[in-house]
Design an enzyme around this catalytic site. Structure first.
Site, PDB file in Angstrom:
ATOM      1  N   ASP A 140      33.469  45.009  41.378  1.00  0.00           N
ATOM      2  CA  ASP A 140      34.680  45.730  40.987  1.00  0.00           C
ATOM      3  C   ASP A 140      34.332  46.980  40.186  1.00  0.00           C
ATOM      4  OD1 ASP A 140      37.506  46.025  39.740  1.00  0.00           O
ATOM      5  OD2 ASP A 140      37.711  44.309  41.064  1.00  0.00           O
ATOM      6  N   HIS A 166      40.446  47.252  35.666  1.00  0.00           N
ATOM      7  CA  HIS A 166      40.744  46.462  36.864  1.00  0.00           C
ATOM      8  C   HIS A 166      39.796  45.270  37.010  1.00  0.00           C
ATOM      9  CE1 HIS A 166      40.589  45.697  41.306  1.00  0.00           C
ATOM     10  NE2 HIS A 166      41.892  45.921  41.230  1.00  0.00           N
ATOM     11  N   ASN A 212      47.731  46.586  49.959  1.00  0.00           N
ATOM     12  CA  ASN A 212      49.063  46.736  49.351  1.00  0.00           C
ATOM     13  C   ASN A 212      49.958  47.733  50.071  1.00  0.00           C
ATOM     14  OD1 ASN A 212      48.049  45.075  47.368  1.00  0.00           O
ATOM     15  ND2 ASN A 212      47.701  46.730  45.892  1.00  0.00           N
ATOM     16  N   SER A 235      44.963  42.667  44.628  1.00  0.00           N
ATOM     17  CA  SER A 235      43.826  42.596  43.695  1.00  0.00           C
ATOM     18  C   SER A 235      43.933  41.391  42.771  1.00  0.00           C
ATOM     19  CB  SER A 235      43.775  43.847  42.812  1.00  0.00           C
ATOM     20  OG  SER A 235      43.039  44.873  43.409  1.00  0.00           O
TER      21      SER A 235
END
Lengths: 91, 468
Positions: free
Chosen positions: B194, B247, B344, B412
């Site tokens: 990530d 994130h 998304n 996510s």
């Protein structure tokens, strides 16, 4: 460095003027809206780019020049030109 | 007294003895229940409102008809049926050892005490009483939910949805029941590929992977030796995977924020090792090449002896990369599961693929997002052929930079839920192959109406089922 809404609009105007080779004063601000983008590249990934799939708040900036409308997308981290001649650009 | 009368008297005496014995036993049961169980009239049973209550509501319960009615001796079966029919009730069961004792279900769903009073008022009835739900309290029960001490746990609807903020009660992954089996294992390593992870976060620091002292540092032909004590940074090719975005820290907290530590939140795993890998920058984006480098690092560490069995990949794009697909396949060959966000864009991945989640590689499991109402998130990609499974991914509270906690939404956030459940499975089944692990996940869901025709198995992950 964090970018605010006004800063993002200024960056976008300068970028568009440079691309079109026109005076920044000839770039009109058509609209600036708060928007939630689908990912962390603001739905405008460059070639070869991967981004976090998290809903990301930012601003959708529409500018007008030479009789055309151009869309920029921005958040606190970045400003991107969306689908300019079919491609996305991080500026 | 003739011989026949003697038999009748003996039979009556036996019936009375049985009734008395039954009444006595009832009394003893009641006394025991006062110490061991709580008795709640079924009709008065309160709906759970807090996370603790919803968790408790997931313990075994016993469905009961509404009233127990003892008809007087000599009342015929047809009379009993006629009377119950008159009250719009139904005989649920006859208690064989006590003549005339019937358990009766009220079809009007009236208050049990009122129904019992109705029966007591008719001359054919000897007694009538409400039936009771018996809830186990102190009796040892393997399915007793486990609740952590983490102060913000009640905001973690994905783990225990009590209907907080208008959500649907029970629309969660049944984490509290899963924890009755295991809360995770520090022997399981999950790679969070990530933006890095804030490995100093107070709720994560105890669950971060650290390269064992006896293991050689990472060596790359191009970079040379990298002292990967705390993970790997593929952007700079160095040993510091500190998150500059948030994130990756958020995803790490969902998988394994320390549980029962009186701080913040609980992860799906209370105990686990999170291997932080950084390939996305402060803006939350990165290059395919750096993602490949980071996956290559994971495979190298697996070969070196690290029990890293899961890569959690909460990222992607619509651009296909054969090189990325190849390195993910290499991870499969090394028994590593690859959990990937479906994307998304609210689009159908069967028609417009999203990568890496759409790669047709056996270790890839693509994850859609659900909201707190058990609805597919408005933003979530879907695909009955290409999106495998769904997990909560809207308004998910987790760790953030600077010892903070924030709510975020996206596939996510759904992805690390699946990664976390996979880690729980491995905690219980350390030798399970990647094929079996993926199959176990796919077989461990609750069917969700909103997912029909949207994902391969049409279900929301259920962590408790995954550990059965």
């Amino acid at each position: 460095m964090s970018i605010n809404k006004d800063g993002a609009v200024q960056n976008a105007r300068r970028d568009l003027a440079k691309r079109l080779n026109i005076d920044p004063g000839d770039v009109k601000e058509r609209s600036v809206e708060d928007s939630d983008f689908p990912d962390m590249s603001l739905g405008a990934a460059e070639d070869g780019e991967m981004s976090g799939q998290m809903i990301t708040p930012g601003w959708r900036i529409r500018l007008e020049a030479n009789g055309q409308t151009f869309e920029y997308r921005a958040d606190k981290n970045q400003v991107r030109l969306y689908k300019y001649k079919g491609k996305n650009y991080r500026i | 007294m003739n011989r026949n009368n003697i038999f009748i008297h003996i039979a009556l005496a036996l019936v009375l003895i049985l009734v008395a014995a039954f009444a006595g036993q009832l009394s003893r049961w009641r006394k025991q229940l006062k110490t061991n169980v709580r008795i709640v009239p079924a009709a008065e049973k309160k709906q759970p409102t807090s996370a603790e209550e919803i968790a408790l509501s997931e313990t075994r319960s016993f469905g009961r008809p509404e009233v127990l009615v003892k008809f007087k001796s000599g009342v015929s079966r047809s009379t009993i049926e006629s009377l119950t029919s008159r009250f719009n009730d139904r005989i649920e069961d006859s208690i064989e050892n006590v003549a005339g004792l019937e358990s009766i279900d009220d079809l009007d769903n009236a208050d049990a005490s009122i129904v019992a009073a109705q029966y007591r008022a008719i001359p054919e009835v000897e007694y009538a009483e409400p039936n009771y739900d018996i809830e186990l309290d102190e009796i040892d029960n393997p399915l007793e939910p486990i609740l952590p001490s983490d102060p913000q746990f009640n905001d973690q609807w994905a783990l225990a949805n009590s209907g907080q903020r208008g959500g649907k009660k029970g629309a969660d992954i049944s984490a509290t029941l899963a924890w009755a089996k295991t809360t995770g294992s520090e022997d399981v390593v999950v790679a969070v590929l990530d933006s890095g992870v804030d490995y100093t976060h107070e709720d994560l620091a105890g669950n971060m992977w650290v390269r064992p002292a006896e293991m050689d540092p990472y060596h790359d032909e191009e970079l040379g030796t990298v002292d990967d004590l705390n993970g790997y940074n593929a952007i700079d090719g160095n040993s510091d995977p500190m998150d500059e975005n948030g994130h990756g820290t958020h995803c790490a907290g969902i998988i394994g924020a320390e549980g029962e530590n009186d701080l913040g939140i609980a992860g799906v795993n209370w105990k686990v090792q999170i291997m932080p890998l950084k390939f996305m920058n402060a803006g939350g984006f990165g290059t395919t090449k750096d993602a490949i480098e980071a996956i290559n690092y994971v495979i190298d560490r697996k070969k070196a002896g690290v029990n890293v069995r899961i890569i959690s990949a909460s990222w992607g794009s619509t651009q296909k990369s054969r090189a990325l697909e190849d390195v993910i396949r290499k991870a499969y060959e090394n028994d590593i599961l690859f959990v990937a966000a479906a994307g998304n864009a609210s689009t159908n991945n069967d028609r417009s693929p999203h990568y890496p989640s759409s790669y047709d590689v056996p270790n890839v499991i693509s994850v859609a997002a659900l909201d707190r109402h058990d609805q597919l998130a408005s933003f979530s990609n879907y695909g009955v052929k290409s999106v495998a499974i769904a997990a909560p991914g809207v308004e998910i509270l987790s760790t953030w930079l600077g010892n903070q906690y924030e709510e975020k939404s996206g596939t996510s956030m759904a992805t690390p839920v699946i990664s976390g459940v996979a880690a729980l499975i491995l905690a219980e089944n350390p030798k399970m192959s990647v094929d079996d692990l993926r199959k176990r996940l796919m077989d461990s869901t609750d069917p969700i109406v909103a997912l029909k025709g949207k994902t391969v198995n049409g279900g929301r992950i259920n962590a408790a089922k995954a550990l059965e």
